[in-house]
Design an enzyme around this catalytic site. Structure first.
Site, short mmCIF file in Angstrom:
data_model
loop_
_atom_site.label_atom_id
_atom_site.label_comp_id
_atom_site.label_asym_id
_atom_site.label_seq_id
_atom_site.Cartn_x
_atom_site.Cartn_y
_atom_site.Cartn_z
N TYR A 56 0.83 -1.22 0.00
CA TYR A 56 0.00 0.00 0.00
C TYR A 56 0.86 1.26 0.00
CZ TYR A 56 -4.23 -2.72 0.25
OH TYR A 56 -5.24 -3.59 -0.06
N ARG A 59 1.47 1.98 -3.59
CA ARG A 59 0.28 2.52 -4.27
C ARG A 59 0.00 3.95 -3.79
NH1 ARG A 59 -4.55 -1.27 -3.74
NH2 ARG A 59 -5.37 0.19 -5.29
N ASN A 91 -12.77 3.13 -5.77
CA ASN A 91 -11.36 3.49 -5.71
C ASN A 91 -10.96 3.95 -4.32
OD1 ASN A 91 -11.44 2.95 -8.44
ND2 ASN A 91 -11.53 5.10 -9.06
N ASP A 93 -8.19 5.84 -4.07
CA ASP A 93 -7.41 7.08 -4.24
C ASP A 93 -8.30 8.28 -3.88
OD1 ASP A 93 -7.96 6.55 -7.73
OD2 ASP A 93 -8.84 8.22 -6.61
N HIS A 108 -14.71 1.00 -0.83
CA HIS A 108 -13.61 0.11 -0.47
C HIS A 108 -12.54 0.79 0.36
CE1 HIS A 108 -14.80 -2.43 -4.22
NE2 HIS A 108 -15.64 -2.59 -3.20
N GLY A 174 -15.53 3.12 -15.76
CA GLY A 174 -14.23 2.52 -15.46
C GLY A 174 -14.26 1.39 -14.46
N SER A 176 -15.00 -2.97 -14.15
CA SER A 176 -15.30 -4.23 -14.86
C SER A 176 -16.56 -4.89 -14.29
CB SER A 176 -14.11 -5.18 -14.71
OG SER A 176 -13.91 -5.47 -13.32
N1 APR Z 1 -11.37 4.98 -19.04
C1 APR Z 1 -12.43 4.26 -18.59
N2 APR Z 1 -12.37 2.94 -18.24
C2 APR Z 1 -11.16 2.35 -18.38
C3 APR Z 1 -10.01 3.02 -18.83
C4 APR Z 1 -10.15 4.40 -19.17
N3 APR Z 1 -9.10 5.13 -19.62
N4 APR Z 1 -8.96 2.14 -18.84
C5 APR Z 1 -9.47 0.95 -18.40
N5 APR Z 1 -10.78 1.07 -18.13
C6 APR Z 1 -11.73 0.06 -17.65
C7 APR Z 1 -11.42 -1.37 -18.03
O1 APR Z 1 -11.93 -1.67 -19.33
C8 APR Z 1 -12.17 -2.13 -16.92
O2 APR Z 1 -13.52 -2.36 -17.30
O3 APR Z 1 -11.70 0.09 -16.24
C9 APR Z 1 -12.13 -1.17 -15.74
C10 APR Z 1 -11.17 -1.59 -14.65
O4 APR Z 1 -11.62 -2.80 -14.10
P1 APR Z 1 -10.86 -3.39 -12.81
O5 APR Z 1 -9.39 -3.36 -13.07
O6 APR Z 1 -11.52 -4.69 -12.50
O7 APR Z 1 -11.15 -2.32 -11.67
P2 APR Z 1 -12.46 -2.19 -10.80
O8 APR Z 1 -13.69 -2.56 -11.58
O9 APR Z 1 -12.43 -0.84 -10.19
O10 APR Z 1 -12.25 -3.28 -9.62
C11 APR Z 1 -13.22 -3.31 -8.61
O11 APR Z 1 -11.90 -4.92 -7.40
O12 APR Z 1 -9.82 -5.63 -6.81
C12 APR Z 1 -10.96 -5.01 -6.34
O13 APR Z 1 -11.08 -3.46 -4.59
C13 APR Z 1 -10.65 -3.60 -5.90
O14 APR Z 1 -12.04 -1.63 -6.12
C14 APR Z 1 -11.48 -2.73 -6.83
C15 APR Z 1 -12.56 -3.68 -7.31
#
Ligand code: APR
Length: 242
Positions: A56, A59, A91, A93, A108, A174, A176
């Protein structure tokens, strides 16, 4: 007096990607380089707390070096213009806050805050500091990042559900939608409300009825807020009509 329309924004790591902060599930993402069980679970903390603190710390330095991008700023600007904007972020951040957003709910947790490892109500803003072994709370227990780890409860989830249930429009940016319970929030939306999702991944699985803008946050979010500012109302323009 009529209630002003309420925009609820669910954000994930992708909204901070253009600020230089890596996402989690990209091929070269955070979880490709760090075993989740070692750095983001209570078991990993119990086994090797220093390894977790170091993860952490790295990060947190990346967040400190990052700057809010056009997507963060567009949302903060919309709020400053008087729109009722609630941000629910996955997020950890502080880029939404540094962009000027004031209604931010962290599902989170927050990497810039430490908390007691025995009483989650004991929280300590870190400022420019990191957390070292031997840094203890008022009850003498080791401090940990104020972050929700896998397998832990999400205390802010009920409040997030209430926000989404009150939304006239939901913007998802942003994420998944891979992690529960955050991904279930989209189903708390009232039937007469609309949802638009901004993400460059054409293959992302999204619920039926969601309008998709397949583009990066830094392009899609400012385009959407320009529509809303120009029209003075919240609505979903035709998909990708930047
Ligand atoms: N603009 C918008 N979306 C984007 C960009 C961008 N420039 N670049 C990537 N992405 C998208 C990807 O296509 C993906 O769908 O952001 C998403 C990131 O997905 P993850 O990496 O799974 O992140 P997230 O969905 O925030 O994860 C959720 O999982 O690991 C845990 O606690 C952690 O908060 C996190 C949670």
């Amino acid at each position: 007096m009529a209630k002003s329309p309420h925009l609820v924004v669910l954000t994930g790591a992708g909204i901070s990607a253009e600020s230089g902060i890596e996402t989690f599930r990209a091929a070269d993402g955070l979880w490709a380089n760090h075993p989740i069980e070692d750095v983001a679970t209570p078991e990993g903390w119990a086994k090797n707390p220093q390894r977790v603190l170091s993860f952490y710390d790295a990060r947190r330095e990346q967040v400190r070096d990052a700057r809010p991008n056009a997507a963060h700023r567009a949302l903060a600007n919309l709020e400053a213009l008087g729109f009722d904007v609630s941000i629910v972020t996955q997020n950890i951040d502080d880029l939404h806050e540094r962009a000027g957003s004031r209604q931010v709910l962290h599902l989170h947790g927050e990497i810039m805050v430490a908390r007691s490892s025995v009483d989650e109500r004991m929280r300590y803003p870190l400022g420019r500091r990191n957390i070292a072994m031997g840094d203890v709370c008022d009850r003498g227990s080791q401090l940990r990042p104020d972050v929700v780890w896998f397998g832990e409860a999400v205390p802010a989830y009920q409040e997030a559900c209430e926000l989404v249930a009150d939304a006239d429009l939901m913007l998802v940016v942003g994420t998944s939608l891979a992690v529960m319970p955050a991904a279930a929030l989209i189903h708390e939306l009232p039937l007469d409300a609309q949802c638009v999702l901004v993400d460059p991944d054409p293959g992302l699985q999204v619920p039926a009825g969601v309008t998709r803008w397949v583009m990066p946050a830094g392009e899609g979010v400012p385009a959407l807020t320009r529509h809303w500012q120009r029209e003075g109302r919240l609505f979903v323009p035709p998909s990708g009509n930047a």
